[in-house]
Design a protein around this motif. Structure first.
Motif, PDB file in Angstrom:
ATOM      1  N   PRO A   1       0.820  -1.215   0.000  1.00  0.00           N
ATOM      2  CA  PRO A   1       0.000   0.000   0.000  1.00  0.00           C
ATOM      3  C   PRO A   1       0.848   1.256   0.000  1.00  0.00           C
ATOM      4  O   PRO A   1       1.986   1.252   0.476  1.00  0.00           O
ATOM      5  N   VAL A   2       0.294   2.318  -0.566  1.00  0.00           N
ATOM      6  CA  VAL A   2       0.965   3.609  -0.467  1.00  0.00           C
ATOM      7  C   VAL A   2       0.668   4.181   0.913  1.00  0.00           C
ATOM      8  O   VAL A   2      -0.410   3.951   1.483  1.00  0.00           O
TER       9      VAL A   2
ATOM     10  N   LYS B   1      -2.495   2.902   3.319  1.00  0.00           N
ATOM     11  CA  LYS B   1      -2.244   2.613   4.726  1.00  0.00           C
ATOM     12  C   LYS B   1      -1.848   3.913   5.404  1.00  0.00           C
ATOM     13  O   LYS B   1      -1.026   4.662   4.880  1.00  0.00           O
ATOM     14  N   TRP B   2      -2.426   4.174   6.580  1.00  0.00           N
ATOM     15  CA  TRP B   2      -2.159   5.424   7.282  1.00  0.00           C
ATOM     16  C   TRP B   2      -1.047   5.273   8.319  1.00  0.00           C
ATOM     17  O   TRP B   2      -0.977   4.266   9.033  1.00  0.00           O
ATOM     18  N   ILE B   3      -0.200   6.297   8.383  1.00  0.00           N
ATOM     19  CA  ILE B   3       0.804   6.416   9.436  1.00  0.00           C
ATOM     20  C   ILE B   3       0.503   7.728  10.165  1.00  0.00           C
ATOM     21  O   ILE B   3       0.896   8.813   9.717  1.00  0.00           O
ATOM     22  N   PRO B   4      -0.230   7.667  11.273  1.00  0.00           N
ATOM     23  CA  PRO B   4      -0.570   8.900  11.993  1.00  0.00           C
ATOM     24  C   PRO B   4       0.557   9.346  12.921  1.00  0.00           C
ATOM     25  O   PRO B   4       1.562   8.643  13.079  1.00  0.00           O
ATOM     26  N   GLY B   5       0.376  10.497  13.510  1.00  0.00           N
ATOM     27  CA  GLY B   5       1.330  10.979  14.503  1.00  0.00           C
ATOM     28  C   GLY B   5       2.149  12.173  14.080  1.00  0.00           C
ATOM     29  O   GLY B   5       2.941  12.701  14.882  1.00  0.00           O
ATOM     30  N   TYR B   6       1.986  12.636  12.837  1.00  0.00           N
ATOM     31  CA  TYR B   6       2.726  13.827  12.403  1.00  0.00           C
ATOM     32  C   TYR B   6       2.137  15.075  13.057  1.00  0.00           C
ATOM     33  O   TYR B   6       0.929  15.156  13.310  1.00  0.00           O
ATOM     34  N   LYS B   7       2.981  16.048  13.327  1.00  0.00           N
ATOM     35  CA  LYS B   7       2.553  17.231  14.068  1.00  0.00           C
ATOM     36  C   LYS B   7       1.732  18.200  13.234  1.00  0.00           C
ATOM     37  O   LYS B   7       0.956  18.974  13.768  1.00  0.00           O
ATOM     38  N   GLY B   8       1.926  18.180  11.925  1.00  0.00           N
ATOM     39  CA  GLY B   8       1.206  19.124  11.083  1.00  0.00           C
ATOM     40  C   GLY B   8       1.642  19.013   9.640  1.00  0.00           C
ATOM     41  O   GLY B   8       2.436  18.138   9.262  1.00  0.00           O
ATOM     42  N   THR B   9       1.127  19.931   8.813  1.00  0.00           N
ATOM     43  CA  THR B   9       1.403  19.891   7.380  1.00  0.00           C
ATOM     44  C   THR B   9       2.894  20.024   7.090  1.00  0.00           C
ATOM     45  O   THR B   9       3.425  19.336   6.207  1.00  0.00           O
ATOM     46  N   ARG B  10       3.558  20.901   7.827  1.00  0.00           N
ATOM     47  CA  ARG B  10       4.989  21.117   7.575  1.00  0.00           C
ATOM     48  C   ARG B  10       5.790  19.825   7.757  1.00  0.00           C
ATOM     49  O   ARG B  10       6.652  19.486   6.922  1.00  0.00           O
ATOM     50  N   SER B  11       5.508  19.072   8.826  1.00  0.00           N
ATOM     51  CA  SER B  11       6.255  17.836   9.068  1.00  0.00           C
ATOM     52  C   SER B  11       5.902  16.766   8.031  1.00  0.00           C
ATOM     53  O   SER B  11       6.758  15.977   7.623  1.00  0.00           O
TER      54      SER B  11
ATOM     55  N   GLY C   1      10.513  10.686   1.333  1.00  0.00           N
ATOM     56  CA  GLY C   1      10.056   9.354   0.972  1.00  0.00           C
ATOM     57  C   GLY C   1       9.515   8.535   2.124  1.00  0.00           C
ATOM     58  O   GLY C   1       9.272   7.330   1.969  1.00  0.00           O
ATOM     59  N   GLU C   2       9.285   9.166   3.290  1.00  0.00           N
ATOM     60  CA  GLU C   2       8.721   8.437   4.431  1.00  0.00           C
ATOM     61  C   GLU C   2       7.247   8.123   4.197  1.00  0.00           C
ATOM     62  O   GLU C   2       6.742   7.095   4.654  1.00  0.00           O
ATOM     63  N   ILE C   3       6.556   9.044   3.535  1.00  0.00           N
ATOM     64  CA  ILE C   3       5.156   8.840   3.186  1.00  0.00           C
ATOM     65  C   ILE C   3       4.997   9.087   1.689  1.00  0.00           C
ATOM     66  O   ILE C   3       5.871   9.690   1.048  1.00  0.00           O
ATOM     67  N   ASP C   4       3.878   8.623   1.150  1.00  0.00           N
ATOM     68  CA  ASP C   4       3.668   8.730  -0.294  1.00  0.00           C
ATOM     69  C   ASP C   4       2.538   9.682  -0.672  1.00  0.00           C
ATOM     70  O   ASP C   4       2.537  10.227  -1.776  1.00  0.00           O
ATOM     71  N   VAL C   5       1.571   9.845   0.221  1.00  0.00           N
ATOM     72  CA  VAL C   5       0.361  10.601  -0.099  1.00  0.00           C
ATOM     73  C   VAL C   5       0.017  11.561   1.024  1.00  0.00           C
ATOM     74  O   VAL C   5       0.161  11.225   2.201  1.00  0.00           O
ATOM     75  N   MET C   6      -0.450  12.723   0.665  1.00  0.00           N
ATOM     76  CA  MET C   6      -1.015  13.679   1.617  1.00  0.00           C
ATOM     77  C   MET C   6      -1.836  14.696   0.830  1.00  0.00           C
ATOM     78  O   MET C   6      -2.041  14.541  -0.377  1.00  0.00           O
TER      79      MET C   6
ATOM     80  N   LYS D   1     -12.243   1.882  11.448  1.00  0.00           N
ATOM     81  CA  LYS D   1     -11.845   0.769  10.591  1.00  0.00           C
ATOM     82  C   LYS D   1     -10.420   0.929  10.096  1.00  0.00           C
ATOM     83  O   LYS D   1      -9.665  -0.062  10.045  1.00  0.00           O
ATOM     84  N   PHE D   2     -10.048   2.155   9.763  1.00  0.00           N
ATOM     85  CA  PHE D   2      -8.703   2.397   9.227  1.00  0.00           C
ATOM     86  C   PHE D   2      -7.751   2.966  10.265  1.00  0.00           C
ATOM     87  O   PHE D   2      -6.703   3.507   9.939  1.00  0.00           O
ATOM     88  N   GLU D   3      -8.151   2.832  11.545  1.00  0.00           N
ATOM     89  CA  GLU D   3      -7.295   3.191  12.678  1.00  0.00           C
ATOM     90  C   GLU D   3      -6.841   4.635  12.633  1.00  0.00           C
ATOM     91  O   GLU D   3      -5.685   4.953  12.852  1.00  0.00           O
ATOM     92  N   LEU D   4      -7.804   5.507  12.332  1.00  0.00           N
ATOM     93  CA  LEU D   4      -7.539   6.950  12.328  1.00  0.00           C
ATOM     94  C   LEU D   4      -8.215   7.571  13.534  1.00  0.00           C
ATOM     95  O   LEU D   4      -9.451   7.547  13.649  1.00  0.00           O
TER      96      LEU D   4
END
Length: 351
Positions: free
Chosen positions: A150-151, A178-188, A196-201, A345-348
């Protein structure tokens, strides 16, 4: 001259003014200090638009008052700011709040911890950046609709309105996410995307989107569009980017699914908005709304708005903001529950 009649009229007028207080008379803010509550950390987008508007509000309000700012930062700052504004801020015409779509999110408003009702506020006006744009790192678009790894989506939480597009994309369009939560905001998240840590935003900032496009980092997947509850239109800056609701139409969503989507993303239509507390005297409300009209007619302000906020900025007057907030809050509990179930469902997290 009938002096008795003249005296009678004068006495009656004085009685009317006394009954309604200073709000019945023309407003003059000379020598006054206004307090702007900012539902954001200092330096964030909500803070920047509030301080930019405040700079010109001082110029266009009668008497040219000064403004002091109080930021409510991390740790539920938006809810704390709105609660403070609703419960403690004086409605004397000298306190206002700069906030964003979070304070109009139905699922946030209906939490027990939320002690405010945005429909009772007295909006001054607002600024919509043009709708969020979803983008993906170049070379990963095929994975979005494929069945491999997944992206990765960066997330601060599930309360961000643009996340609705990705959640509905995964649930109803089969997007491989797939979601990776925990970022502080748009800048991070922007930094994580470039590395390349994440693919989509997503973001509504044309400055950020254009910078990534110029550097060849991304390609656009979809855009939120401008509109509420239907008839969404593309941003002028991205006329060829797919409008997400049009993509959803092909999936033939149920009525509940559509209502759930609008219950989550609808608040983004008010985006950054300024308001006075509930019960603010009407003369003050009228004075601020008139000043708002003057500010947005100021060419210097518009130039800075396009430069620092969005070149597609949509200006929304106070009456229209009030209409949008009321419409957004009218969604059903079932629609909110549907969106909440997908977040779970998607752990958000919705916080």
């Amino acid at each position: 001259m009938d002096y008795s009649r003249t005296v009678s009229i004068a006495v009656t007028l004085a009685a009317v003014l006394a009954a309604h207080g200073p709000s019945a008379m023309a407003q003059d803010y000379k020598g006054k200090t206004l307090n702007m509550i900012v539902a954001s950390n200092a330096g964030g987008g909500t803070d920047r638009i509030g301080r930019l508007f405040g700079l010109y509000l001082e110029k266009h309000l009668p008497g040219n008052p000064k403004i002091v700012y109080r930021n409510f930062g991390a740790g539920g700052g938006k809810i704390r700011a709105a609660n403070y504004f609703a419960l403690q801020a004086k409605n004397d015409g000298y306190t206002l709040m700069q906030t964003d779509s979070s304070v109009a999110q139905p699922h946030i408003v209906r939490r027990k911890v939320s002690k405010f009702d945005p429909t009772k506020f007295e909006p001054i006006g607002g600024f919509n950046a043009g709708g969020s744009v979803v983008f993906i790192r170049k070379g990963h678009l095929k994975r979005l609709t494929g069945k491999g790894d997944p992206v990765i989506v960066g997330a601060t939480s599930g309360s961000r309105s643009w996340q609705a597009m990705l959640v509905w994309g995964k649930e109803y369009l089969g997007w491989n996410l797939k979601w990776i939560p925990g970022y502080k905001g748009t800048r991070s998240m922007m930094k994580a995307l470039r590395q390349g840590e994440i693919d989509v935003m997503a973001t509504a900032s044309s400055k950020r989107v254009d910078g990534l496009l110029k550097d060849g980092v991304i390609e656009i997947v979809a855009q939120e569009g401008i509109g509420f509850g239907g008839d969404y239109k593309a941003r002028a800056a991205y006329p060829d980017a797919p409008v997400f609701p049009a993509m959803l139409e092909k999936a033939k969503l149920s009525k509940l699914a559509w209502e759930g989507y609008n219950s989550w993303i609808g608040a983004s239509q008010v985006d950054k908005w300024l308001t006075l507390p509930a019960g603010t005297p009407k003369a003050h409300v009228a004075a601020y709304r008139k000043a708002f009209d003057s500010v947005v007619a100021d060419k210097a302000f518009i130039k800075l708005l396009h430069k620092s906020f969005s070149k597609d900025a949509v200006i929304i007057n106070g009456a229209r903001v009030a209409e949008l907030v009321a419409a957004i809050q009218s969604v059903s509990d079932e629609a909110i529950a549907h969106a909440g179930a997908l977040r779970k469902k998607f752990e958000l997290s919705s916080r």
